[in-house]
Design an enzyme around this catalytic site. Sequence first.
Site, PDB file in Angstrom:
ATOM      1  N   HIS A 203       0.810  -1.207   0.000  1.00  0.00           N
ATOM      2  CA  HIS A 203       0.000   0.000   0.000  1.00  0.00           C
ATOM      3  C   HIS A 203       0.849   1.264   0.000  1.00  0.00           C
ATOM      4  O   HIS A 203       0.329   2.381   0.128  1.00  0.00           O
ATOM      5  CB  HIS A 203      -0.900  -0.043   1.260  1.00  0.00           C
ATOM      6  N   LYS A 205       3.127   4.453  -1.112  1.00  0.00           N
ATOM      7  CA  LYS A 205       3.191   5.433  -2.201  1.00  0.00           C
ATOM      8  C   LYS A 205       4.471   6.229  -2.006  1.00  0.00           C
ATOM      9  O   LYS A 205       4.563   7.065  -1.110  1.00  0.00           O
ATOM     10  CB  LYS A 205       1.986   6.375  -2.185  1.00  0.00           C
ATOM     11  N   ASP A 210      17.065  10.807  -6.984  1.00  0.00           N
ATOM     12  CA  ASP A 210      18.509  10.962  -6.739  1.00  0.00           C
ATOM     13  C   ASP A 210      18.919  10.716  -5.292  1.00  0.00           C
ATOM     14  O   ASP A 210      20.010  11.107  -4.873  1.00  0.00           O
ATOM     15  CB  ASP A 210      18.987  12.363  -7.159  1.00  0.00           C
ATOM     16  N   HIS A 378      -9.566  11.064   2.366  1.00  0.00           N
ATOM     17  CA  HIS A 378      -8.678   9.913   2.185  1.00  0.00           C
ATOM     18  C   HIS A 378      -7.317  10.125   2.836  1.00  0.00           C
ATOM     19  O   HIS A 378      -6.455   9.256   2.787  1.00  0.00           O
ATOM     20  CB  HIS A 378      -8.501   9.636   0.688  1.00  0.00           C
ATOM     21  N   LYS A 380      -4.231  10.441   5.523  1.00  0.00           N
ATOM     22  CA  LYS A 380      -3.791   9.710   6.702  1.00  0.00           C
ATOM     23  C   LYS A 380      -2.769  10.601   7.419  1.00  0.00           C
ATOM     24  O   LYS A 380      -1.588  10.618   7.071  1.00  0.00           O
ATOM     25  CB  LYS A 380      -3.140   8.377   6.336  1.00  0.00           C
ATOM     26  N   ASP A 385       0.233  17.271  19.896  1.00  0.00           N
ATOM     27  CA  ASP A 385       0.575  18.501  20.612  1.00  0.00           C
ATOM     28  C   ASP A 385       1.061  19.563  19.632  1.00  0.00           C
ATOM     29  O   ASP A 385       0.499  19.716  18.556  1.00  0.00           O
ATOM     30  CB  ASP A 385       1.611  18.200  21.690  1.00  0.00           C
TER      31      ASP A 385
END
Length: 461
Positions: A203, A205, A210, A378, A380, A385
């Site tokens: 999952h 991404k 470089d 969508h 995450k 704090d």
Amino acid sequence: MLGCISAVHAVLYTRTEQGAIAWSISLISFPYIALPLYWFLGRNRFKGYVSARKLSQQLGVDVLLDRRETLAPYILNKDQLDPATLAAERLAAQPMLGGNAVELLVDGEATFNDIISGIFAAKEYILFQFFIIKDDGLGRRIKESLKQKASVGIRIYFLYDEVGSHSLSVGYLQELRDAGIKVAPFNTRKGHGNRFQLNFRNHRKIVVTDGKVCWIGGHNVGDEYLGLNAKFGHWRDTHVRIEGPASLGAQLSFIQDWHWATETILNLNWDVPDVAPGKSAALILPTGPADELESASLMFTQAINSARSRIWIASPYFIPDRSVLNALQLAGLRGVDVRILIPEMPDHYLVYLAGFSYLEEAGLTGVRFFRYADGFLHEKAMLIDERVATIGTANFDNRSFRLNFEITAVIADDPVFINKVELMFNNDFQSAREVSSTELYEKPWWFQFAVKFARLTSPIQ
């Protein structure tokens, strides 16, 4: 007989006691139903990857450990580390590194414009990995950008999850190969122990250029991530760009996945900058079903336990395990401002239903829930704090905790970045409605039953 044998296997190897009990009883009582489900969906240990990772380390790939001397100027002392990051550092087996320039990328246009600019700025190589890649407008834009860079001699490595990208056409992949780009599926079912497993996903991404810049976050490659899908409308998502020594952590994650998929070792740049591009401390934490510990769940639990005044969480799929739920409850009880941002609009209905079952349990202790109403949420993200923020791919559910290969960027010591994340959350809360902890019991009985049933299926969702 096969049901009994599989029940013994479940008792020996299922990670949780509840799972072991549920599988063993089902396999003995209803073997014709439970047996195929168990062998296709039941296991949460990814076989073979650990050995492959150890081999890559033996071959000298894990240079983050080998080059601690060159990394020394950027490694933070233990007394400089926030409690929320101490456990993450141990789980990642990598040091928290300072000297990074970090940029928050809100929504698809900002994210992919920045990624494509980074692709065109690459001088040596590009590492490109996504869970979902589609042959649509955005997918073709990415393809043409990569082909142009390959035509001038830039090495490109393109890795995709064959389940998530099941609709990706053969012609799309062949165009990339014809341009000289190295293309590989992750090969989730590779290896004797994984042959029949359909439940694992890569999952992650990740884009790295470089060995100096990386991009990590919730977006996949598809037009809906630009808000162009009529069903979902505005697609609310977040990525982060990190320039500096911490990007080597994303590179390390990629080469281990690439080594699993292709059994080849990439020759990449592992030099660290002489001059720090920024001041942020950052750590890249890959997690997955090959880890000895349940790294994602432990990371979130420690982050919640470390919160002193605030913990804000955004997740499209909120089905936490008992330890994470208890940590949220305790945070609420000790007066921490706990807010959970979840979607109003479902994309996976079972997950959406199961999420209702946690409203009362958490709400009784002061945890507040908000449903995002301006399109589909969508992202995450997590804010702890005034100190730490995380952006990544992991959701608050069993799949991300135990079945998916995920990756999370942990950022600290950057008040400007933290303020941007806070502003992003506040904007999202303004586009959301606060949910009552009793909302479930205001629904019809059949809806309540569906919610309870959906929660029972959460281990395989």
